[in-house]
Write a protein that holds these residues in place. Sequence first.
Motif, short mmCIF file in Angstrom:
data_model
loop_
_atom_site.label_atom_id
_atom_site.label_comp_id
_atom_site.label_asym_id
_atom_site.label_seq_id
_atom_site.Cartn_x
_atom_site.Cartn_y
_atom_site.Cartn_z
N HIS A 30 0.80 -1.23 0.00
CA HIS A 30 0.00 0.00 0.00
C HIS A 30 0.83 1.28 0.00
N VAL A 31 2.17 1.14 -0.11
CA VAL A 31 3.00 2.36 -0.14
C VAL A 31 3.87 2.36 -1.40
N HIS A 32 4.16 3.55 -1.90
CA HIS A 32 4.88 3.66 -3.18
C HIS A 32 6.30 3.11 -3.14
N PHE A 33 6.95 3.17 -1.96
CA PHE A 33 8.30 2.63 -1.86
C PHE A 33 8.28 1.10 -2.02
N GLY A 34 7.13 0.49 -1.75
CA GLY A 34 7.00 -0.96 -1.93
C GLY A 34 7.74 -1.78 -0.88
N ILE A 35 8.06 -1.15 0.26
CA ILE A 35 8.75 -1.91 1.32
C ILE A 35 8.16 -1.58 2.69
N GLY A 36 8.55 -2.36 3.69
CA GLY A 36 8.07 -2.15 5.06
C GLY A 36 7.38 -3.41 5.56
N ILE A 67 -3.43 7.12 9.43
CA ILE A 67 -4.14 7.17 8.13
C ILE A 67 -3.07 7.32 7.05
N ILE A 68 -3.03 6.37 6.11
CA ILE A 68 -1.88 6.39 5.18
C ILE A 68 -2.16 7.03 3.82
N GLY A 69 -3.35 7.52 3.61
CA GLY A 69 -3.63 8.12 2.31
C GLY A 69 -3.36 7.13 1.21
N ARG A 70 -2.60 7.55 0.20
CA ARG A 70 -2.25 6.62 -0.88
C ARG A 70 -0.82 6.11 -0.73
N GLY A 71 -0.24 6.35 0.43
CA GLY A 71 1.09 5.79 0.72
C GLY A 71 2.19 6.35 -0.14
N SER A 72 1.99 7.57 -0.67
CA SER A 72 2.97 8.08 -1.63
C SER A 72 4.11 8.84 -0.97
N ASN A 73 4.00 9.10 0.32
CA ASN A 73 5.01 9.94 0.97
C ASN A 73 5.47 9.30 2.28
N LEU A 74 5.55 7.95 2.25
CA LEU A 74 5.73 7.21 3.50
C LEU A 74 6.86 6.19 3.42
N LEU A 75 7.63 6.11 4.51
CA LEU A 75 8.60 5.02 4.66
C LEU A 75 8.22 4.25 5.92
N VAL A 76 7.88 2.97 5.73
CA VAL A 76 7.39 2.16 6.84
C VAL A 76 8.51 1.25 7.34
#
Length: 304
Positions: A30-36, A67-76
């Motif tokens: 669910h995040v753009h980085f694709g990791i976590g 709340i993660i939105g579209r996960g475009s600005n997140l590092l998990v």
Amino acid sequence: MAWKSELTRILQDSQSQTSRLRFDEPISKHVHFGIGGNAAAYFEISAVSELAAVANLKKRLHVPVSIIGRGSNLLVSDSGYPGIVIRLIGAFDRLEFEGDRVWVGAGVSQPRLSKIAGRKGLSGVEFALGIPGSVGGALIMNAGAWGSCFGDSVELVQVMTDEGTLIELNHDEAKFGYRHSGLEEYFCVTGARLQLTPGDVKAITNRTNELYKRKIATQPFAEENAGCMFKNPPDDSAGRLIDECGLKGYRIGGAEVSKIHGNFILNIDHATVEDILNLVRHIQKTVKREKGIELEMEVKLLGF
Ligand code: EPU
């Protein structure tokens, strides 16, 4: 854990057809980085009553909620998130036009808003076609590009308080600044009313397309990334500073500084979270040493 069964009950009570709840969900999907790592719970919420019930759960049982939105600005973090990760859909994914104003839900994607506003001959969000995040995230971060930012067209923001009540804030109360707002102190941003400017459909869509073209010519878009990694220092560009330090193309493990724009870190080959954070630290140390400037991360961290 008691909160997990309460969460299941919230979904059953609402009888929503579209909301979905999963436990132990890989957030990497669910995040753009694709990791976590995994989220203890992942809840796609489509109704205000469900969101209010989760606010109540958080307050009573102190469960972490994000709340993660579209996960475009997140590092998990690799160790994941021990609480409830929420994505807003359904009632929060609505766009309603009334004259030159639009009500936009926090779950709407910025490109969708930008495209539809353009087709309706409304100007003000042309810059947003190239920003992949949700409107909720854009409000909180006051996302922007090409001299415009989201807060510029906001008339009011609707937020949910920790008590699960919806309230409205006017433009000033939302406290928009550079890649910042005062909205993070509330449980959740649920939507906003924007005041746009009527104009010629063709001229607006041309400008939208022009800005999009400029973005793809100057920023990477093929590889997994989270947008600009660092905020710009006052009157300066983090990307240019990183470039001048010779760091474009610098790689640690599977993470690389984009060769196109220095402020983007790409997951080019199964990067780990540690690779990305090591690269962040290396960039910060080098720019501080060479330029005397401290770069502050723009990308949000979750689960650290
Ligand atoms: N530049 C370089 N090398 C680089 C990158 C940039 O020399 O590697 C130079 C450019 O040639 C230009 C100047 O630095 O002369 C500024 O670059 P750019 O126009 O790309 O803008 P920016 O300051 O690097 C900001 C936003 C972007 C937004 C663009 C376009 C931030 C942190 N970045 O970048 O937003 O898309 O302007 O308006 O505010 C984001 O916030 O995630 C983001 C990508």
